[in-house]
Design a protein around this motif. Structure first.
Motif, PDB file in Angstrom:
ATOM      1  N   PHE A  88       0.805  -1.206   0.000  1.00 26.72           N
ATOM      2  CA  PHE A  88       0.000   0.000   0.000  1.00 26.72           C
ATOM      3  C   PHE A  88       0.844   1.264   0.000  1.00 26.72           C
ATOM      4  O   PHE A  88       0.320   2.358  -0.253  1.00 26.72           O
ATOM      5  CB  PHE A  88      -0.953  -0.002   1.192  1.00 26.72           C
ATOM      6  N   LEU A  89       2.148   1.123   0.265  1.00 23.59           N
ATOM      7  CA  LEU A  89       3.026   2.289   0.177  1.00 23.59           C
ATOM      8  C   LEU A  89       3.143   2.765  -1.265  1.00 23.59           C
ATOM      9  O   LEU A  89       3.554   3.902  -1.525  1.00 23.59           O
ATOM     10  CB  LEU A  89       4.408   1.950   0.743  1.00 23.59           C
ATOM     11  N   MET A  90       2.792   1.870  -2.202  1.00 24.71           N
ATOM     12  CA  MET A  90       2.797   2.257  -3.610  1.00 24.71           C
ATOM     13  C   MET A  90       1.642   3.209  -3.928  1.00 24.71           C
ATOM     14  O   MET A  90       1.626   3.845  -4.981  1.00 24.71           O
ATOM     15  CB  MET A  90       2.686   1.009  -4.497  1.00 24.71           C
ATOM     16  N   ALA A 109     -13.467 -11.219  10.083  1.00 25.21           N
ATOM     17  CA  ALA A 109     -14.816 -10.995  10.605  1.00 25.21           C
ATOM     18  C   ALA A 109     -15.196  -9.527  10.719  1.00 25.21           C
ATOM     19  O   ALA A 109     -16.387  -9.216  10.780  1.00 25.21           O
ATOM     20  CB  ALA A 109     -14.938 -11.652  11.982  1.00 25.21           C
ATOM     21  N   LYS A 110     -14.234  -8.615  10.761  1.00 26.46           N
ATOM     22  CA  LYS A 110     -14.542  -7.208  10.976  1.00 26.46           C
ATOM     23  C   LYS A 110     -14.243  -6.395   9.726  1.00 26.46           C
ATOM     24  O   LYS A 110     -13.127  -6.401   9.205  1.00 26.46           O
ATOM     25  CB  LYS A 110     -13.749  -6.663  12.169  1.00 26.46           C
ATOM     26  N   GLY A 111     -15.248  -5.702   9.222  1.00 30.84           N
ATOM     27  CA  GLY A 111     -15.077  -4.869   8.053  1.00 30.84           C
ATOM     28  C   GLY A 111     -14.715  -3.439   8.434  1.00 30.84           C
ATOM     29  O   GLY A 111     -14.696  -3.085   9.623  1.00 30.84           O
ATOM     30  N   PRO A 112     -14.423  -2.630   7.440  1.00 33.23           N
ATOM     31  CA  PRO A 112     -14.459  -2.977   6.024  1.00 33.23           C
ATOM     32  C   PRO A 112     -13.317  -3.926   5.633  1.00 33.23           C
ATOM     33  O   PRO A 112     -12.239  -3.888   6.222  1.00 33.23           O
ATOM     34  CB  PRO A 112     -14.312  -1.627   5.325  1.00 33.23           C
ATOM     35  N   PHE A 113     -13.598  -4.751   4.635  1.00 36.71           N
ATOM     36  CA  PHE A 113     -12.659  -5.756   4.171  1.00 36.71           C
ATOM     37  C   PHE A 113     -11.984  -5.285   2.881  1.00 36.71           C
ATOM     38  O   PHE A 113     -12.587  -4.591   2.069  1.00 36.71           O
ATOM     39  CB  PHE A 113     -13.382  -7.081   3.915  1.00 36.71           C
ATOM     40  N   VAL A 114     -10.741  -5.697   2.730  1.00 32.14           N
ATOM     41  CA  VAL A 114      -9.977  -5.366   1.527  1.00 32.14           C
ATOM     42  C   VAL A 114      -9.442  -6.670   0.920  1.00 32.14           C
ATOM     43  O   VAL A 114      -9.021  -7.569   1.650  1.00 32.14           O
ATOM     44  CB  VAL A 114      -8.794  -4.427   1.849  1.00 32.14           C
ATOM     45  N   ALA A 115      -9.496  -6.764  -0.396  1.00 32.28           N
ATOM     46  CA  ALA A 115      -8.888  -7.895  -1.104  1.00 32.28           C
ATOM     47  C   ALA A 115      -7.924  -7.351  -2.140  1.00 32.28           C
ATOM     48  O   ALA A 115      -8.247  -6.401  -2.866  1.00 32.28           O
ATOM     49  CB  ALA A 115      -9.951  -8.760  -1.769  1.00 32.28           C
ATOM     50  N   MET A 116      -6.726  -7.931  -2.176  1.00 31.81           N
ATOM     51  CA  MET A 116      -5.682  -7.478  -3.098  1.00 31.81           C
ATOM     52  C   MET A 116      -5.326  -8.603  -4.055  1.00 31.81           C
ATOM     53  O   MET A 116      -5.224  -9.769  -3.659  1.00 31.81           O
ATOM     54  CB  MET A 116      -4.433  -7.061  -2.312  1.00 31.81           C
ATOM     55  N   LYS A 117      -5.119  -8.267  -5.318  1.00 30.06           N
ATOM     56  CA  LYS A 117      -4.733  -9.262  -6.319  1.00 30.06           C
ATOM     57  C   LYS A 117      -3.299  -9.735  -6.076  1.00 30.06           C
ATOM     58  O   LYS A 117      -2.368  -8.920  -5.989  1.00 30.06           O
ATOM     59  CB  LYS A 117      -4.833  -8.684  -7.726  1.00 30.06           C
ATOM     60  N   ILE A 118      -3.139 -11.058  -5.990  1.00 29.83           N
ATOM     61  CA  ILE A 118      -1.825 -11.661  -5.788  1.00 29.83           C
ATOM     62  C   ILE A 118      -1.466 -12.458  -7.039  1.00 29.83           C
ATOM     63  O   ILE A 118      -2.245 -13.292  -7.510  1.00 29.83           O
ATOM     64  CB  ILE A 118      -1.840 -12.600  -4.562  1.00 29.83           C
ATOM     65  N   THR A 152      -4.366   4.282  -6.131  1.00 31.27           N
ATOM     66  CA  THR A 152      -4.108   3.667  -7.432  1.00 31.27           C
ATOM     67  C   THR A 152      -4.563   2.213  -7.454  1.00 31.27           C
ATOM     68  O   THR A 152      -5.106   1.738  -8.459  1.00 31.27           O
ATOM     69  CB  THR A 152      -2.606   3.746  -7.766  1.00 31.27           C
ATOM     70  N   PHE A 153      -4.335   1.495  -6.358  1.00 32.16           N
ATOM     71  CA  PHE A 153      -4.779   0.103  -6.283  1.00 32.16           C
ATOM     72  C   PHE A 153      -6.276  -0.010  -6.542  1.00 32.16           C
ATOM     73  O   PHE A 153      -6.724  -0.845  -7.323  1.00 32.16           O
ATOM     74  CB  PHE A 153      -4.466  -0.481  -4.905  1.00 32.16           C
ATOM     75  N   TYR A 154      -7.045   0.826  -5.885  1.00 27.01           N
ATOM     76  CA  TYR A 154      -8.499   0.762  -6.031  1.00 27.01           C
ATOM     77  C   TYR A 154      -8.940   1.226  -7.417  1.00 27.01           C
ATOM     78  O   TYR A 154      -9.840   0.634  -8.030  1.00 27.01           O
ATOM     79  CB  TYR A 154      -9.185   1.593  -4.943  1.00 27.01           C
TER      80      TYR A 154
END
Length: 573
Positions: free
Chosen positions: A394-396, A472-481, A400-402
């Motif tokens: 996320f330092l990138m 179990a606790k949101g908000p949730f984030v998913a990153m492409k690997i 931009t990721f989103y």
């Protein structure tokens, strides 16, 4: 008769650990050495690395009270790499013995040249529970180096971290939890004081792999006076009757034929960014390598054109990476996937790997599951993960990721599954099962958090398992690997003296190789932190020393053709 433009004793291609180790060792023996670097920047993948070196049985282990022996290391290699017969010719018994026997010699030798080592006391072997494995001490890393000692030459370094940030590899896992655990805060404070100490004393301290590359360059170029030429790739070898006599080197002033009386050493990296070779040898239609962008396999290619054999070309120093964006990347990830409150699933929403396993094993798991399902995968983060731990990717730039779809965010897991494009029912069942494991502290499917390696990157304040936390606790984030790597693992097949072997099994006299230009002595696995740089230093050293003692009038030696290795992944015990 060959006409030469110049002559030297040993010609060394590359400026990473393998190349400079060979150059320094040869110069120690009185040889005149010339180092040529194919790109405009020196340091290679070594400068971009974490700087750790796996050097078992080094003398410093006694100082910290850790027992080690050649027998224990060889036993460990048999269990994590496989026996020499299983692992193939690159990991022959003779090469293993040469590495284990010489590792402490190289450690002491570089100390004698002024390199100060720091022992990674708590960094375990990657399979610490296997016979011969230990929970810390075999990995060492260089102390921060003042790059001002290199003067203007440092301006040509392949820099990845700004000078003045003297990181140790061991700092990274502490920094990841620097605001959530006391040990992390202490680790962060130590880094700050180390950096301030350098600044107030007028030094520009480098850390990680640049510290090692810069120190080696200082020894070779400044202390020993070895000439180093940039933008000077080896484009051909001169081989006559099975003997390497020299090389053709390109450069700003054109090509020059350089006679190398004692030999040519290739330490110019792998083929990380050669798309054609990645497709041919590894079946990849894309590469996400974090290795040196100048690594195109040219040194391997010129040797192959002169009859050299290769091994392990289908393999790499694999590892998961967060997909690249227009701002940069990919981002190789280690601690992020091992901390609690995270899980990795494939495109169906199913879990398939111990998220905390070594990066090479993670990469092999992606390959064995099938890249059509795992490339890309998704790393899902609970809100507590984002609050408590540093995520280097996320330092990138999270925005931009989103914007580019590398990351998605949602308040509920159902909504997240929809944005990820995975089957909602499968994903829900996966999360429910994983959360049960997190509550009990036992991962019944993949054993996450069961050994010292997994725990090293976990959160010691979290229980019952430092690596498992509920999603179990949101908000949730998913990153492409995606399937990434630190460089390719295959290359020229060499013997215990780093001499390159021909496809006939004979030795190409006068031709040496080490580092990622050669096939790895640790086969298809990764025994411990620094299993790239440790062998690179050792086999570079062996090449330089052998070249100095080479009998130029002796009959050409021969070697029998060994059997090829089989693809295998060693599961953690």
């Amino acid at each position: 008769m060959t006409t030469w433009d110049e002559e030297i004793d040993l010609l060394v291609a590359g400026t990473g650990a393998a190349a400079l180790s060979a150059a320094i060792a040869a110069a120690d023996e009185g040889l005149a050495v010339l180092v040529v670097e194919g790109s405009a920047e020196w340091g290679g993948s070594t400068a971009m690395s974490g700087g750790g070196c796996w050097l078992p049985t080094h003398a410093g282990m006694e100082e910290i009270g850790v027992a080690d022996s050649e027998e224990e290391v060889l036993t460990y290699l048999d269990h994590c790499v496989g026996t020499p017969d299983e692992a193939g010719p690159a990991s022959s018994l003779e090469r293993r013995q040469a590495f284990v026997r010489t590792a402490p010699v190289v450690h002491r030798w570089l100390e004698d040249h002024g390199l100060e080592w720091k022992i990674a006391k708590k960094y375990p072997d990657y399979y610490p529970d296997l016979p011969g494995g230990i929970a810390g001490g075999r990995t060492v890393e260089p102390a921060p180096f003042d790059v001002k000692k290199l003067g203007a030459w440092y301006d040509h370094a392949r820099e990845t971290l700004p000078p003045g940030l003297p990181l140790f590899a061991g700092d990274t896992y502490l920094l990841a939890r620097s605001w959530s655990t006391f040990s992390g805060m202490v680790g962060g404070a130590r880094l700050v004081f180390r950096a301030l100490g350098g600044a107030v004393t007028g030094r520009r301290l480098s850390g990680l792999g640049m510290s090692l590359a810069a120190r080696l360059m200082y020894i070779a170029k400044v202390q020993q006076g070895t000439e180093v030429r940039l933008d000077s790739p080896v484009v051909d070898l001169v081989v006559e009757d099975g003997v390497c006599l020299g090389a053709v080197v390109d450069g700003p002033e054109g090509q020059r034929r350089i006679r190398a009386r004692r030999g040519v050493h290739l330490g110019a990296g792998g083929f990380d960014h050669n798309a054609e070779w990645r497709a041919r040898y590894q079946g990849l239609d894309q590469e996400n390598s974090s290795g040196n962008p100048a690594n195109l396999g040219s040194a391997i290619e010129v040797a192959m054109s002169r009859g050299a054999d290769v091994a392990l070309m289908d393999d790499a120093w694999w590892g998961p990476s967060v997909a690249a964006t227009s701002k940069g990347g990919p981002t190789f990830i280690v601690s992020e996937r091992s901390m609690p409150f995270t899980i990795v699933v494939d495109q169906e929403g199913s879990r398939y790997v111990n998220e905390s396993t070594s990066y090479v094993d993670f990469g092999h798991a992606m390959l064995e599951r099938g890249l059509e399902r795992t490339n890309h995968s998704w790393m899902v983060l609970d809100a507590r993960h984002r609050r408590r731990y540093l995520n280097n990717a996320f330092l990138m730039g999270a925005k931009t990721f989103y914007e580019e779809g590398v990351a998605v965010k949602a308040d509920t897991l159902e909504e997240l599954a929809e944005k990820m494009g995975v089957d909602k029912a499968t994903f829900k069942a996966t999360i429910q099962r994983f959360n049960r494991f997190a509550r009990t502290g036992v991962d019944e499917d993949f054993g996450r958090g069961k050994d010292a390696y997994d725990n090293y990157y976990g959160d010691p304040t979290h229980g019952p398992n430092p690596n498992l936390g509920e999603i179990a606790k949101g908000p949730f984030v998913a990153m492409k690997i995606v399937l990434g790597d630190l460089g390719t693992k295959g290359g020229l097949l060499t013997d215990e003296h780093s001499r390159v072997l021909a496809t006939t099994g004979a030795i190409i006299d006068g031709l040496y190789a080490a580092g990622n230009s050669s096939a790895s002595v640790v086969g298809r696995t990764y025994p411990g932190a620094g299993s790239t740089l440790g062998p690179a230093l050792v086999f570079g050293y062996l090449a330089g020393r052998h070249a100095a003692t080479r009998d130029l009038d002796a009959p050409k030696p021969a070697a029998s053709k060994p059997a090829a290795s089989k693809r295998r992944t060693k599961a953690k015990a």
